[in-house]
Design an enzyme around this catalytic site. Structure first.
Site, PDB file in Angstrom:
ATOM      1  N   CYS A  38       0.950   7.961   6.950  1.00 46.58           N
ATOM      2  CA  CYS A  38       0.286   6.661   7.056  1.00 46.58           C
ATOM      3  C   CYS A  38       0.772   5.689   5.982  1.00 46.58           C
ATOM      4  CB  CYS A  38      -1.229   6.815   7.003  1.00 46.58           C
ATOM      5  SG  CYS A  38      -1.813   7.407   5.414  1.00 46.58           S
TER       6      CYS A  38
ATOM      7  N   ARG B 136     -10.819   6.697   5.710  1.00 47.66           N
ATOM      8  CA  ARG B 136     -10.477   7.235   4.391  1.00 47.66           C
ATOM      9  C   ARG B 136     -11.592   6.846   3.429  1.00 47.66           C
ATOM     10  NH1 ARG B 136      -5.280   5.233   1.255  1.00 47.66           N
ATOM     11  NH2 ARG B 136      -6.440   3.302   1.016  1.00 47.66           N
TER      12      ARG B 136
ATOM     13  N   HIS C  42      -0.753  -3.682  -2.924  1.00 50.68           N
ATOM     14  CA  HIS C  42      -1.813  -3.956  -1.958  1.00 50.68           C
ATOM     15  C   HIS C  42      -1.867  -5.371  -1.431  1.00 50.68           C
ATOM     16  CE1 HIS C  42      -2.687   0.091  -2.732  1.00 50.68           C
ATOM     17  NE2 HIS C  42      -3.224   0.062  -1.531  1.00 50.68           N
TER      18      HIS C  42
ATOM     19  N   ASP D 264       2.110   6.071  -2.270  1.00 50.25           N
ATOM     20  CA  ASP D 264       1.827   6.662  -3.571  1.00 50.25           C
ATOM     21  C   ASP D 264       2.717   7.867  -3.844  1.00 50.25           C
ATOM     22  OD1 ASP D 264      -0.144   5.135  -4.961  1.00 50.25           O
ATOM     23  OD2 ASP D 264      -1.543   5.639  -3.361  1.00 50.25           O
TER      24      ASP D 264
ATOM     25  N   GLU E   1      -0.499  12.517  -1.292  1.00 52.84           N
ATOM     26  CA  GLU E   1       0.189  11.370  -1.887  1.00 52.84           C
ATOM     27  C   GLU E   1       0.479  11.572  -3.373  1.00 52.84           C
ATOM     28  OE1 GLU E   1      -2.140   7.855  -1.030  1.00 52.84           O
ATOM     29  OE2 GLU E   1      -4.018   8.839  -1.455  1.00 52.84           O
TER      30      GLU E   1
HETATM   31  C1  PEP Z   1      -0.203   5.524   0.632  1.00 54.78           C
HETATM   32  O1  PEP Z   1      -0.313   5.672  -0.581  1.00 54.78           O
HETATM   33  O2  PEP Z   1       0.857   5.743   1.268  1.00 54.78           O
HETATM   34  C2  PEP Z   1      -1.338   5.062   1.426  1.00 54.78           C
HETATM   35  C3  PEP Z   1      -1.280   5.002   2.734  1.00 54.78           C
HETATM   36  O3  PEP Z   1      -2.435   4.650   0.749  1.00 54.78           O
HETATM   37  P1  PEP Z   1      -2.528   3.210   0.029  1.00 54.78           P
HETATM   38  O4  PEP Z   1      -1.309   2.424   0.400  1.00 54.78           O
HETATM   39  O5  PEP Z   1      -3.782   2.587   0.499  1.00 54.78           O
HETATM   40  O6  PEP Z   1      -2.559   3.599  -1.411  1.00 54.78           O
HETATM   41 MG    MG Z   2      -2.283   5.708  -1.485  1.00 58.82          MG
END
Ligand code: PEP
Ligand code: MG
Length: 585
Positions: A504, A334, A191, A457, A433
């Site tokens: 995404c 989300r 993140h 994920d 995911e």
């Molecule tokens: C993902 O897991 O691809 C996603 C878009 O969610 P995040 O990166 O916020 O976990």
């Molecule tokens: Mg994710």
């Protein structure tokens, strides 16, 4: 001069001065101080000791209340240490004689004590050594916490260097001053990396021991294109990188000129390119890059930038702001994806042993119904003001989707009774995911309005590779045939269920995968806003027939090497000048 190779996570080249940020659990950055700073460092030390003392007193009182006198006695040792004049004086001397920061002095002095206890070689003293380590972390936590606010008030442009940066530290940065981010730990889709990309800051993670090699104020070159950090560069290297920097800026500016054009293939298929955002302010970048709306609004960042959970009104304010900025373009909200790397585990009374498999995302929301309800009410209320969709993260079982939808239905009734307007047809989607959701996507397709594939994920859980761990970063492969297979089956399930499907995860913004994703049937991709122009460039250079042929070929491969090589070759053929950087091995 020293060259350190890391993982390129956010493009751009920058030259700047290092600003070291520490974290209580991690290596304390080494920073020497000027004699004039000694008094201020002593004051910081005393404040941190006092704050730790207050915490220990509270902890001791709570333990006494809940568990009795005897267990509470363990804190007497902690409290006694904090009052130990010899220990405090020795720590002060380290600051004034060694001219180091308070955190360095604490780390060094407490370490001496730990070693002394350990050398005594019996179980009782071993336990005392652990108590000292625990206390050291607590005191450092207060000192580093103070650094977080230092981070929020940087007074000159700086490259933030950290062993590890938490998402909340990243979110708290003064964005007008931070020019790049470099960390020892981390992977491409962690993140901190996502925040760095969202902020458009060149960033390199996974630099191993970089924070221990660098001193505050050192000159650094950060090359976010190639994943290289150069510490104290010589004049020739500086010159070489200044030229590279100009080239990189020119090519990004050229791509930006595409922002007014449609994302349409040569044979006329229109692709929706959406932006991923963490804060409503990023919508400006989505629109400037020619995005069609927001495909992923990571609302958990509302939690990470404040101490208390956001209220329904806080949510609503943020969503209305996003809707206003989008001027009629769609917004996919989300629901909270807290937990794992997006939750400071220290906030929990008992940190989870395996947070990535723990109480995160939709599970966390369902376990905190009052907070979840506030968010869902705000989403529904916002839906009266613009085209809003919502989706649940990390769904692994249809029951979670059903529970989420049930809550939405109850809240809808409530809003109706209260006479508050909302969109009764608001689409409700599922993020795919987790492998179980991908494998059961037909079931989910029958009960939801759209899918959004979270490849970040999905890759992590399919391959059992931590997305934020630089030691296994080489195993984190979007091109792994198992990942390709799962994405393909999710797209098929969406098609037969007649619902929309998008991607995404970061894969959507990587030119290497654009043709494959299109060929597998995806017509909506959501990504970091800065990536929209380059993806548009790929789309405008291909035909759908070409993409479908490539996807069929790739679908028959059984190694990620084969998949990657085929994708690289095709991308290189499109335009070596534009895509050369993305096809470099
Ligand atoms: C993902 O897991 O691809 C996603 C878009 O969610 P995040 O990166 O916020 O976990
Ligand atoms: Mg994710």
């Amino acid at each position: 001069m020293q060259r350190i190779k890391g993982i390129a996570v956010s493009p751009g080249i920058i030259v700047g001065r290092a600003f070291l940020v520490g974290s209580a659990e991690q290596v304390v950055p080494h920073r020497t101080i000027d004699a004039s700073e000694v008094a201020a460092q002593h004051a910081r030390l005393h404040e941190a000791l006092a704050a730790a003392g207050r915490e220990i007193a509270e902890l001791s009182e709570r333990t006494r209340r809940e568990l009795g006198e005897e267990p509470a006695k363990i804190f007497q040792f902690h409290a006694g240490l904090l009052r130990d004049k010899a220990l405090v004086a020795a720590t002060e001397r380290r600051v004034s004689e060694g001219l180091v920061t308070a955190e360095q002095a604490v780390a060094d002095q407490f370490r001496v004590l730990v070693d002394q206890f350990k050398r005594m070689g019996n179980e009782v003293f071993e336990q005392k050594a652990n108590d000292v380590i625990d206390l050291e972390r607590r005191v450092l936590g207060h000192l580093m916490g103070a650094q977080e606010s230092r981070l929020a008030q940087l007074d000159a442009p700086a490259v933030v260097v950290a062993h590890e940066l938490t998402p909340s530290q990243a979110a708290a940065m003064d964005r007008s001053k931070v020019i790049a981010i470099v960390t020892d730990l981390g992977g491409r889709t962690g993140h901190t990396s996502i925040v760095a990309r969202a902020l458009g800051l060149p960033s390199v993670v996974g630099c191993q021991r970089l924070s221990a090699e660098v001193e505050d104020g050192d000159e650094l070159i950060v090359d976010g294109n190639d994943g290289m950090v150069i510490v104290r560069p010589d004049a020739r290297t500086l010159e070489e990188y200044r030229r590279k920097q100009e080239r990189s800026l020119r090519s990004r500016a050229a791509l930006r000129e595409l922002s007014g054009l449609e994302a349409v293939t040569k044979d006329g298929v229109r692709i929706q390119l959406m932006g991923n955002i963490e804060f409503p302010e990023e919508i400006e970048a989505v629109l400037a890059n020619g995005g069609d709306g927001v495909g992923l609004y990571r609302t958990e960042f509302l939690w990470l930038t404040r101490k208390e959970p956001p209220t329904e009104q806080d949510h609503l304010d943020a969503y209305l702001r996003a809707i206003r900025l989008l001027k009629g373009k769609p917004l996919t909200i989300r629901t909270c994806d807290l937990g794992a790397d997006k939750y400071t585990q220290e906030q929990m009374e008992e940190p989870e042993r395996n947070p990535f498999l723990g109480l995160r995302s939709i599970r966390h929301s369902l376990a905190n119904p009052a907070e979840f309800k506030g968010q869902l009410r705000a989403i529904l209320r916002a839906s009266a003001h613009g085209p809003v969709k919502t989706m649940f993260p990390l769904v692994s079982n249809p029951m979670e989707l059903r529970q989420g939808k049930l809550m939405l239905a109850d809240i809808s009734e409530e809003l109706e009774d209260e006479g508050i307007p909302f969109d009764r047809q608001m689409p409700v989607g599922v993020m795919i995911e987790v492998p179980s959701a991908a494998l059961m996507s037909r079931v989910f397709a029958a009960e939801s309005n759209f899918f959004s594939i979270g490849t970040n994920d999905l890759i992590q859980y399919t391959l059992a590779v931590d997305r934020g761990n630089e030691r296994v970063a080489h195993l984190y492969q979007a091109a792994h045939p198992a990942v390709v297979y799962l994405v393909k089956s999710v797209v098929r399930a969406a098609r037969s269920g007649n619902i929309d499907c998008s991607v995404c995860g970061e894969m959507a913004g990587e030119p290497l995968f654009s043709m494959l994703l299109l060929g597998m049937g995806l017509r909506t991709l959501s990504m970091v806003p800065d990536q929209i122009p380059v993806i548009k460039r790929v789309i405008r250079s291909v035909t759908m027939e070409h993409c479908e042929r490539l996807a069929r070929r790739v679908g028959s491969f059984d190694s990620e090497r084969q998949v990657e090589t085929a994708l690289r070759d095709e991308l290189r053929k499109l335009d070596p000048d534009v895509f050369g950087h993305w096809v470099a091995e």
